[in-house]
Design an enzyme around this catalytic site. Structure first.
Site, PDB file in Angstrom:
ATOM      1  N   GLY A  60       0.840  -1.193   0.000  1.00  0.00           N
ATOM      2  CA  GLY A  60       0.000   0.000   0.000  1.00  0.00           C
ATOM      3  C   GLY A  60       0.871   1.237   0.000  1.00  0.00           C
ATOM      4  N   CYS A  90       5.283  -6.313   1.579  1.00  0.00           N
ATOM      5  CA  CYS A  90       5.692  -4.904   1.577  1.00  0.00           C
ATOM      6  C   CYS A  90       5.002  -4.139   2.725  1.00  0.00           C
ATOM      7  CB  CYS A  90       5.413  -4.303   0.204  1.00  0.00           C
ATOM      8  SG  CYS A  90       6.315  -2.777  -0.050  1.00  0.00           S
ATOM      9  N   TYR A  91       4.072  -3.227   2.423  1.00  0.00           N
ATOM     10  CA  TYR A  91       3.388  -2.504   3.500  1.00  0.00           C
ATOM     11  C   TYR A  91       2.728  -3.496   4.471  1.00  0.00           C
ATOM     12  CZ  TYR A  91       0.193   0.684   5.906  1.00  0.00           C
ATOM     13  OH  TYR A  91      -0.483   1.388   6.860  1.00  0.00           O
ATOM     14  N   HIS A 141       7.848  -7.777  -3.898  1.00  0.00           N
ATOM     15  CA  HIS A 141       6.544  -8.118  -4.491  1.00  0.00           C
ATOM     16  C   HIS A 141       6.618  -9.440  -5.258  1.00  0.00           C
ATOM     17  CE1 HIS A 141       4.316  -4.457  -3.522  1.00  0.00           C
ATOM     18  NE2 HIS A 141       5.506  -3.869  -3.582  1.00  0.00           N
ATOM     19  N   GLU A 175       4.161 -11.021  -6.510  1.00  0.00           N
ATOM     20  CA  GLU A 175       3.069 -11.131  -7.491  1.00  0.00           C
ATOM     21  C   GLU A 175       3.423 -10.578  -8.860  1.00  0.00           C
ATOM     22  OE1 GLU A 175       3.288  -9.215  -4.890  1.00  0.00           O
ATOM     23  OE2 GLU A 175       2.319  -7.271  -5.119  1.00  0.00           O
ATOM     24  N   ASP A 234     -19.145 -11.735 -22.293  1.00  0.00           N
ATOM     25  CA  ASP A 234     -19.713 -11.903 -20.956  1.00  0.00           C
ATOM     26  C   ASP A 234     -21.164 -12.375 -20.998  1.00  0.00           C
ATOM     27  OD1 ASP A 234     -17.278 -10.885 -20.356  1.00  0.00           O
ATOM     28  OD2 ASP A 234     -17.991  -8.882 -19.867  1.00  0.00           O
ATOM     29  N   LYS A 260     -11.740 -11.536 -16.392  1.00  0.00           N
ATOM     30  CA  LYS A 260     -12.115 -11.739 -17.797  1.00  0.00           C
ATOM     31  C   LYS A 260     -11.532 -13.033 -18.385  1.00  0.00           C
ATOM     32  CE  LYS A 260     -13.957  -9.764 -21.552  1.00  0.00           C
ATOM     33  NZ  LYS A 260     -15.243  -9.065 -21.598  1.00  0.00           N
TER      34      LYS A 260
END
Ligand code: XMP
Length: 561
Positions: free
Chosen positions: A103, A130-131, A217, A219, A275, A417
Site C-alpha cells: 500500500g 511490503c506494506y 513483491h 506477485e 460476458d 475476464k
C-alpha cells in the site's frame, strides 16, 4: 464493456441448438506440480467438496488485484477485501489464510491503515507483502523505520540455506522486485529474519507459526520465482489442496443457480459479447428452458454481426432466443443527434424500452441475468465517495429497468475476464466467440463522428470489415485489445484517375491494453497499414483518405466519442 450493447424492435424469432464440451488447460504449471504433490484430487474439485479460500486484505497497492489472480492461478479461490472489512463478511469464505497487500501509506503516518484484530485472532497463516509486512511488524511489537534510501526495482534476495516452507524448491539467491521506502529495523518478538537484500537486512521474516512478512513483491512478473513463493504459502503453509478449477466453478455455480431460481424464469440480454454469452450458457446449463435470451439488433452493429452471433447460438446452444430487429426505431431516435453523450442516452433509453416490451411478452419473469465481472465489483466497492470527472457514460446501456423489479443473477461476479473466457470454452462456446474484442454498447454510433445516417453506417461497416479482415489475416486479432475504423466528419480533396474527389476521411484505431483503463496505440506493420488504406480507398465508395491514430490513452480515449 462488450456486453451491454443495445439494439431494437419488432420481429421475433426463436432459435435452438446443442452444446459440446471443449477441454481447456488453464493453470500455471508450477501450481499444478505442487498441487500434484499435495493432493490426488488437484485439478478436479468435486461438487460439495469444501472450497478452500485465501483472503487478500487490501491496503491500496496497485498490485493487490494481481496477488488475487496469482493465488487463483494456484487453483485456490481468492478474494480481495478492503482492510476495514468486518469479519462477518469474510467468515462465509472460511479462509485458510490471509495475505496483507502492499500500500502507499507509511505505518507511522497518522491514520495509516492497519490489519483488523481478527487477522491475528483467527490463528491462521498470514503473509504480509511490503506494506503488509510493515503492518505486521508494527502491530506485533517490532520496529519499522524510514529507509535512508528508497529501494525501487531489482534486488537480489539472499536466502542462504534457511529452512522455511516459503522457500521450498528455491535457489539460495533470487532476483526480486522492490518498491518501498520504510524498512524493518527490528522484527517483532518471536520472529526471525529469513533473508536479506543489500538495502533490507530483513527482507523476509517469519515466526515459525505461519506468519511471514516479505518486503518485495512476489506477485509481479519482475520477481520470476514469486509464483513459487505464493504457491508455497498457499500449499505448504496454509495447507490448501488446490481444488478450485474452472470445472469446479461451473459445477458450484450450476447448483447455486438452480437453488436460487427454483422454478422461476430468467431473462438475459444477449449482445454478441463474451460476458453475456458466457452468462447465458452457464445459466442455460443450470436451468435450461427457464432462461430466455433477448437479442436486440439496434442497427448499429458491424457487418455480418447478427448472422455470426445467431449462428453461434443457433448451432451451438439449445436456447430460447428472441431476436428483435429494432434498426428503424433506433435510427429514427438518432436522427439529428450529434453529441456523443446524447447518442449514448438515446440508445440506452431505447434499448431498455425494447427489452422491456419483449420481456413483457414472455409473461412473468423473476430474474435478470447480468455479466458483471470481478473488476467491476471491486471498482464499485472501492470508488466510495471519491468524485471523479465524468468522461463517458459507458455503462448506460442494458441496465436494470427499476420498474421491472427483477432479482439479479450475476454468476460471473467473482471472475476475471480470462477466467470468464475459460468458462465459456469449457461450456462449449467456440473460441471465436470467447476471444472476441470488446465492442461498445452504443456500437457504430460512437464511431461515426456527428449525425448517424444509414449512408454513413454503410460506409463505416465496409471500412470496418476491411480492417477486421486484414488484422485477422495478419494474425494480430487476438494480440490487440481493439481494432476498428472511425468515420470522421471531415471531407478532403483527392484525385482518382483523372478526376477530383471530395470524400470522407476514415481513421484506423488499433490499441493494446490490459483493461481499457490505459491503452497504447499498436505499432502495426507499415505493409499492413498500407493494405488497409489501399483497400478502403479502393473498395469503399465515398472515402478518399485514411489516417492512423497514433495517440495513447490517456490523453486520448480508445473510442473517438
Ligand atoms: P474509452 O473510449 O473510454 O473506452 O477509452 C474504453 C473501453 O470501453 C468501451 N466503451 C464503451 N462500452 N458503452 C460500452 O458498452 C459505451 O458507451 C462505451 N464507450 C466506450 C470502448 O470500446 C473500450 O473498450
Amino acid at each position: 464493456m462488450d456486453d451491454d450493447r443495445s439494439k431494437q424492435t419488432s420481429k421475433t424469432d426463436r432459435r435452438v441448438a446443442t452444446s459440446g464440451d471443449i477441454e481447456v488447460s488453464t493453470y500455471l504449471e508450477i501450481a499444478k506440480e505442487i498441487a500434484g504433490e499435495q493432493s490426488a484430487v488437484a485439478g478436479e474439485a468435486a461438487v460439495g467438496e469444501e472450497r478452500e479460500a485465501i483472503v487478500v486484505i487490501d491496503f491500496g497497492s496497485q498490485y493487490s488485484m494481481l496477488i488475487t489472480r496469482r493465488i487463483r492461478e494456484c487453483q485456490v479461490y481468492c478474494e480481495m477485501v478492503s482492510y476495514d472489512t468486518p469479519w462477518e463478511k469474510i467468515a462465509p469464505l472460511k479462509p485458510k489464510g490471509f495475505v496483507l497487500s502492499g500500500g502507499p501509506a507509511s505505518v507511522y503516518q497518522d491514520g495509516a491503515p492497519v490489519a483488523p484484530a481478527y487477522i491475528y485472532e483467527k490463528h491462521l497463516p498470514i503473509l504480509g507483502i511490503c506494506y503488509g509486512m510493515q503492518v505486521i511488524t508494527k502491530q506485533l511489537g517490532g520496529q519499522v523505520a524510514p529507509g535512508a534510501k528508497q529501494e525501487y526495482g531489482y534486488a537480489i534476495l539472499h536466502i542462504g540455506d534457511v529452512d522455511s516452507p516459503l522457500f521450498d524448491g528455491m535457489d539460495s539467491s533470487i532476483p526480486v522486485w522492490m518498491s518501498h521506502g520504510d524498512k524493518i529495523e527490528e522484527v517483532p518478538p518471536g520472529f526471525t529474519a529469513l533473508a536479506y537484500t543489500e538495502n533490507s537486512p530483513v527482507a523476509v521474516m517469519g515466526n515459525g507459526d505461519g506468519i511471514f512478512g516479505i518486503q518485495f513483491h512476489p506477485e509481479v512478473a519482475h520477481t520470476p520465482q514469486g509464483k513459487t513463493i505464493l504457491a508455497n504459502f498457499v500449499y505448504r503453509v496454509c495447507g490448501c489442496q488446490g481444488n478450485w478449477t474452472i470445472g469446479s466453478f461451473i459445477a458450484e455455480s450450476i447448483s447455486r443457480i438452480q437453488k436460487q431460481v427454483g422454478a422461476g424464469k430468467v431473462i438475459n440480454a444477449l449482445s454478441g459479447g463474451v460476458d453475456s454469452a458466457v452468462v447465458a450458457s452457464l445459466i442455460h446449463r443450470a436451468i435450461g428452458d427457464q432462461l430466455t435470451c433477448i437479442y436486440v439488433n439496434n442497427g448499429l452493429l458491424r457487418r455480418e454481426e447478427v448472422e455470426r452471433t445467431s449462428n453461434v447460438f443457433r448451432n451451438n446452444l439449445g436456447m430460447n432466443i428472441i431476436y428483435v430487429d429494432a434498426t428503424e426505431r433506433f435510427l429514427n431516435r438518432l436522427r439529428g443527434v450529434v453529441d456523443p453523450e446524447v447518442k449514448r442516452k438515446v440508445i440506452g433509453e431505447e434499448f431498455i424500452a425494447v427489452f422491456e416490451e419483449e420481456a413483457s411478452k414472455i409473461g412473468t419473469v423473476d430474474f435478470l441475468a447480468q455479466g458483471t465481472l470481478y473488476p467491476d465489483v471491486i471498482e464499485s466497492a472501492s470508488t466510495g465517495s471519491t468524485a471523479s470527472a465524468k468522461i463517458k457514460t459507458h455503462h448506460n446501456v442494458g441496465g436494470l429497468p427499476a420498474k421491472m423489479r427483477l432479482s439479479l443473477i450475476e454468476p460471473l461476479r467473482n471472475l476475471f475476464k480470462d477466467e470468464v473466457r475459460q468458462v465459456g470454452l469449457e461450456l462449449g462456446l467456440p473460441e471465436e466467440m470467447v476471444g472476441r474484442q470488446p465492442f461498445p454498447g452504443p456500437g457504430l454510433a460512437i464511431r461515426i463522428i456527428g449525425e448517424v445516417t444509414e449512408e454513413k453506417l454503410e460506409i463505416l461497416r465496409s471500412a470496418d470489415f476491411i480492417v477486421m479482415n486484414e488484422i485477422k489475416k495478419a494474425q494480430l486479432y487476438s494480440q490487440l485489445w481493439q481494432t476498428f475504423a472511425v468515420l470522421t466528419d471531415v471531407r478532403s480533396v483527392g484525385v482518382m484517375g483523372d478526376y477530383r474527389t471530395y470524400g470522407y476521411l476514415v481513421a484506423i484505431r488499433a490499441v493494446t491494453s490490459e483493461d481499457a483503463m490505459t491503452a497504447d496505440w499498436a505499432r502495426l506493420p507499415y505493409d499492413l497499414l498500407a493494405r488497409i488504406s489501399n483497400r478502403i480507398v479502393n473498395e469503399v465508395p465515398g472515402v478518399n483518405r485514411v489516417v492512423y491514430d497514433i495517440t495513447s490513452k490517456p490523453p486520448s480515449t480508445i473510442e473517438w466519442e
